[in-house]
Design a protein around this motif. Structure first.
Motif, PDB file in Angstrom:
ATOM      1  N   VAL A 163       0.837  -1.201   0.000  1.00  0.00           N
ATOM      2  CA  VAL A 163       0.000   0.000   0.000  1.00  0.00           C
ATOM      3  C   VAL A 163       0.871   1.250   0.000  1.00  0.00           C
ATOM      4  CG1 VAL A 163      -1.689   1.324   1.330  1.00  0.00           C
ATOM      5  CG2 VAL A 163      -1.912  -1.158   1.161  1.00  0.00           C
ATOM      6  N   GLY A 167       2.018   4.141  -3.820  1.00  0.00           N
ATOM      7  CA  GLY A 167       1.862   5.570  -4.035  1.00  0.00           C
ATOM      8  C   GLY A 167       3.130   6.285  -4.406  1.00  0.00           C
ATOM      9  N   TYR A 215      -6.202   0.439   5.137  1.00  0.00           N
ATOM     10  CA  TYR A 215      -6.495  -0.493   4.048  1.00  0.00           C
ATOM     11  C   TYR A 215      -6.578  -1.934   4.533  1.00  0.00           C
ATOM     12  CZ  TYR A 215      -5.400   3.386   0.916  1.00  0.00           C
ATOM     13  OH  TYR A 215      -5.399   4.587   0.257  1.00  0.00           O
ATOM     14  N   LEU A 245      -3.866   9.578   0.047  1.00  0.00           N
ATOM     15  CA  LEU A 245      -4.972   8.912  -0.641  1.00  0.00           C
ATOM     16  C   LEU A 245      -4.911   9.139  -2.149  1.00  0.00           C
ATOM     17  CD1 LEU A 245      -7.926   9.738   1.810  1.00  0.00           C
ATOM     18  CD2 LEU A 245      -6.650   7.599   1.630  1.00  0.00           C
ATOM     19  N   ARG A 248      -2.313   7.028  -3.927  1.00  0.00           N
ATOM     20  CA  ARG A 248      -2.717   5.621  -4.116  1.00  0.00           C
ATOM     21  C   ARG A 248      -3.727   5.486  -5.254  1.00  0.00           C
ATOM     22  NH1 ARG A 248       0.646   7.208  -0.762  1.00  0.00           N
ATOM     23  NH2 ARG A 248       2.016   5.473  -0.272  1.00  0.00           N
ATOM     24  N   ILE A 249      -4.616   6.450  -5.366  1.00  0.00           N
ATOM     25  CA  ILE A 249      -5.589   6.408  -6.461  1.00  0.00           C
ATOM     26  C   ILE A 249      -4.894   6.597  -7.801  1.00  0.00           C
ATOM     27  CG2 ILE A 249      -7.590   7.571  -7.467  1.00  0.00           C
ATOM     28  CD1 ILE A 249      -8.488   8.243  -4.617  1.00  0.00           C
ATOM     29  N   ILE A 267      -6.661  -1.680  -3.443  1.00  0.00           N
ATOM     30  CA  ILE A 267      -6.091  -0.423  -2.917  1.00  0.00           C
ATOM     31  C   ILE A 267      -6.808   0.773  -3.516  1.00  0.00           C
ATOM     32  CG2 ILE A 267      -4.032   1.034  -2.914  1.00  0.00           C
ATOM     33  CD1 ILE A 267      -2.373  -1.562  -2.732  1.00  0.00           C
ATOM     34  N   CYS A 268      -7.085   0.723  -4.830  1.00  0.00           N
ATOM     35  CA  CYS A 268      -7.767   1.828  -5.498  1.00  0.00           C
ATOM     36  C   CYS A 268      -9.178   2.015  -4.945  1.00  0.00           C
ATOM     37  CB  CYS A 268      -7.810   1.571  -7.004  1.00  0.00           C
ATOM     38  SG  CYS A 268      -8.579   2.904  -7.952  1.00  0.00           S
ATOM     39  N   ARG A 270     -10.490   0.858  -2.151  1.00  0.00           N
ATOM     40  CA  ARG A 270     -10.486   1.193  -0.722  1.00  0.00           C
ATOM     41  C   ARG A 270     -10.152   2.675  -0.531  1.00  0.00           C
ATOM     42  NH1 ARG A 270     -10.993  -2.391   3.506  1.00  0.00           N
ATOM     43  NH2 ARG A 270     -10.616  -1.400   5.508  1.00  0.00           N
ATOM     44  N   SER A 271      -9.288   3.222  -1.351  1.00  0.00           N
ATOM     45  CA  SER A 271      -8.934   4.645  -1.264  1.00  0.00           C
ATOM     46  C   SER A 271     -10.157   5.522  -1.464  1.00  0.00           C
ATOM     47  CB  SER A 271      -7.867   4.996  -2.300  1.00  0.00           C
ATOM     48  OG  SER A 271      -6.671   4.277  -2.087  1.00  0.00           O
TER      49      SER A 271
END
Length: 704
Positions: A163, A167, A215, A245, A248-249, A267-268, A270-271
């Motif tokens: 995670v 990013g 996450y 955030l 990560r997106i 991860i996407c 959940r962000s």
């Protein structure tokens, strides 16, 4: 990571057919349509922060598991679960509303006829209503549990380093990072109801580690997400959290549609859920006060997300609604709000009835221990307290409109005339509504880091001649230096100080001792009524006004009726009770059914006590156990705001009270008292002249 009480089976269903179906449904629709079926309120709410993993028990999980099944052999269907739950909740809520109306009509009939048959029917109805209320609350809890779709995108603990790496723009130059370098855990004992050897509980973590733990699997259900949203400002700024955030997106958005089961997709997604929960719960304290932060988020969504992902349009819509004050976590998560337009009226009536039904039980259990042999005042001293000018009436919402018809045409009249003419119950109700208006604007985050705002114990939070902007934030600032802090708590405390000053000023400006006795009695009865109705804020404000040094020295106290004078000791006992425990008002279930307004200053002092001591360990990791306790205490703000008072507002009386409070808010009590002879102990003229004559005789004798 598994929780020890977030519902047996949820953690084990990692590869179950239900979760596979959820991931498949959400995965297929995630990029396909802006009208996402799983887009709903995902903020866990105060109960998640307060109860943690115990918020949802096994009964909730089992009930949800059986929803949507036509036959025992059939597999579970997500859409069928949603439809069936909505129908059940709507049906139970409507039935509850109808029963409430019937109960109210029967209550009015009982007041007119007072027959034994009606009384027995009312007793049966009360029992039925309690059962119906419990069922509605249980279904809303099930719906809240069902709405946590974000858990399907949780990752296992060993994926958390991924995670963080996801990013970074260039991961080749980064040293490998293990979970142990980010987070510290402690092991609990073996769980009695399972065969687990124990579970790991988060103890501390670096800022990056704590953000990455958002996450982790079950972070929503364990209460971690909500606790994080309340407390992250101690170790990172709003800009840093938002950038975490968005990074990560950005790094996972392009590959999120390839395979819904991959870590990047989780991860996407959940962000987005974390971002949505942040907006729903903390928009007023983080985004509304920081235009740069809001602008950064809107620009990112518009330029990088909206064109690729339907979620972007929904987030923009959520931001617009939040900025217009149209949304909030309670609106998005409530199961009653979607029961047509009249459901809001039913919800208000529900709160009102809960209050009435619980009032008798509350009066029997809610008492204070007094000092010096007075003993406990059981059942709120049910006997009526007679004074020279007022009587504390029994609560009766239907009679309020009739009682409030006293001479309110003289609202602009100077003097405490209306305070004496109106009953203590009337004044209590209207002061409570005024206090509720101020309290409902505050947020749990407002009570954090109050030392930096100059809030101290046993003193006024903001000097009268000093504005909020001039308060130095360099002293005892526990937030990061670049973290923007909303200072609404200062307004809340200044309002409390104004009411205390008003109480003292009204008393010392009475020109006769008899009038002072009447007003002292009235304020004591108002304060008693307030704490009985769990409006501890106004009760403590009146107590502070009565404990003013000038007021306490007035001769009127000596001729105050003993029954009324005892209320002063009750109020002091209430104050001791409120200061004894930071969660004393959350004990039992009364706070769920009875409206409550806490004392803002007392709550701020409790939070300051929890903030005492270091926030970091020797290795630099932040103590999550400390932050979790702080989040639990401040979460009660949202808990109390969910259950409002439903008294009928009397706008003329409220206007009069506002005018009087504003008129005296900056008054100098000692100067006001000096202009009034009733504030001093008077010596009778004959006794005074006799003393002079005796003195002259003694002086004359010395010269002889």
């Amino acid at each position: 990571l598994q929780s020890n009480s977030c519902g047996p089976g949820f953690a084990e269903e990692n590869t179950s057919s239900e979760e596979q179906a959820m991931i498949k449904i959400a995965g297929n629709s995630y990029l396909a349509s802006p009208n996402l079926p799983d887009f709903c309120g995902c903020s866990p709410g105060w109960s998640s922060a307060f109860y943690g993993a115990e918020c949802f028990d096994s009964e909730v999980h089992s009930y949800l598991k059986n929803l949507g099944k036509q036959k025992s052999s059939e597999s579970q269907n997500i859409d069928a679960k949603k439809v069936e739950l909505e129908q059940l909740l709507m049906m139970e809520t409507k039935n509850y509303r109808k029963t409430i109306k019937f109960y109210q009509k029967l209550l009015q009939k009982e007041r007119r006829s007072k027959g034994p048959e009606t009384k027995s029917m009312l007793a049966k109805l009360r029992g039925q209503l309690q059962e119906m209320k419990s069922k509605v609350q249980f279904l809303e809890l099930v719906k809240k549990y069902q709405m946590m779709y974000a858990e399907q995108w949780g990752v296992e603990s060993y994926v958390l380093p991924t995670v963080i790496h996801s990013g970074k723009a260039d991961t080749m130059d980064m040293a490998p990072m293990s979970e142990s370098s980010l987070l510290l855990y402690y092991n609990t004992e073996k769980h009695q109801s399972t065969n687990q050897n124990g579970v790991r509980v988060l103890q501390a973590g670096t800022p990056l580690g704590l953000m990455a733990y958002l996450y982790s699997r079950n972070a929503f259900l364990e209460g971690y997400v909500q606790q994080f949203l309340y407390t992250f400002r101690y170790f990172c700024t709003q800009e840093e959290f938002l950038q975490f955030l968005l990074d990560r997106i950005s790094s996972t958005l392009s590959s999120a549609s390839l395979d819904p089961s991959t870590s990047l997709t989780k991860i996407c997604n959940r962000s987005f859920y974390i971002l949505q929960a942040w907006i729903e719960d903390c928009y007023s304290v983080d985004f509304a006060t920081n235009t740069d932060l809001l602008g950064t988020l809107k620009e990112f969504i518009s330029s990088k997300v909206a064109s690729l992902n339907g979620y972007g349009e929904r987030l923009l819509s959520l931001l617009e609604d939040a900025s217009a004050g149209k949304s909030g976590s309670s609106d998005l998560c409530s199961g009653v709000d979607k029961c047509e337009e009249e459901s809001e009226e039913g919800r208000k009536t529900l709160h009102s009835l809960c209050k009435k039904l619980s009032e008798d039980v509350s009066r029997k259990n809610f008492y204070w221990k007094l000092s010096k042999g007075m003993g406990p005042i059981a059942q709120y001293q049910r006997e009526r307290l007679h004074t020279g000018s007022a009587v504390l009436p029994k609560p009766c919402c239907s009679s309020f409109t009739e009682e409030s018809s006293v001479s309110l045409a003289r609202v602009d009249e100077v003097g405490p005339v209306l305070l004496i003419e109106c009953s203590a119950q009337q004044l209590c109700w209207q002061l409570t509504l005024l206090q509720q208006e101020v309290f409902n604007k505050c947020h749990p985050v407002h009570f954090l880091n109050s030392r930096a705002l100059g809030v101290k114990d046993k003193c006024v939070a903001v000097p009268k001649a000093v504005s909020a902007e001039t308060v130095s934030l360099k002293v005892c600032n526990l937030f990061l230096s670049k973290c923007i802090q909303d200072q609404y708590l200062l307004q809340l405390l200044k309002n409390a100080d104004s009411i205390s000053t008003w109480v003292a000023a009204e008393i010392v400006t009475c020109h006769t001792t008899k009038r002072q006795v009447s007003l002292l009695s009235k304020f004591l009865l108002i304060a008693k009524c307030c704490y009985e109705q769990r409006n501890f804020a106004t009760a403590m404000q009146i107590l502070a006004g009565l404990e003013n040094l000038i007021v306490r020295q007035l001769p009127a106290w000596k001729i105050l009726p003993a029954k009324v004078a005892e209320i002063m000791e009750e109020l002091k006992a209430v104050e001791v009770f409120l200061k004894s425990d930071s969660l004393c008002l959350m004990e039992g279930d009364r706070f769920k059914t009875l409206p409550t307004i806490p004392s803002a200053h007392v709550l701020a002092m409790h939070v300051q006590q929890l903030e005492t001591g270091g926030f970091t360990m020797t290795n630099g990791a932040h103590k999550w156990t400390k932050l979790r306790n702080i989040a639990k205490v401040v979460s009660q703000v949202h808990a109390f705001q969910e259950n409002p008072y439903t008294y009928a507002p009397d706008f003329k009386l409220q206007s009069y009270l506002r005018q009087r409070i504003t008129h005296f808010k900056d008054a100098d009590i000692s100067a006001l008292a000096a202009d009034n002879c009733a504030n001093f102990h008077q010596i009778p003229a004959e006794k005074h002249s006799r003393k002079i004559q005796d003195t002259l005789r003694r002086m004359k004798a010395t010269f002889q």
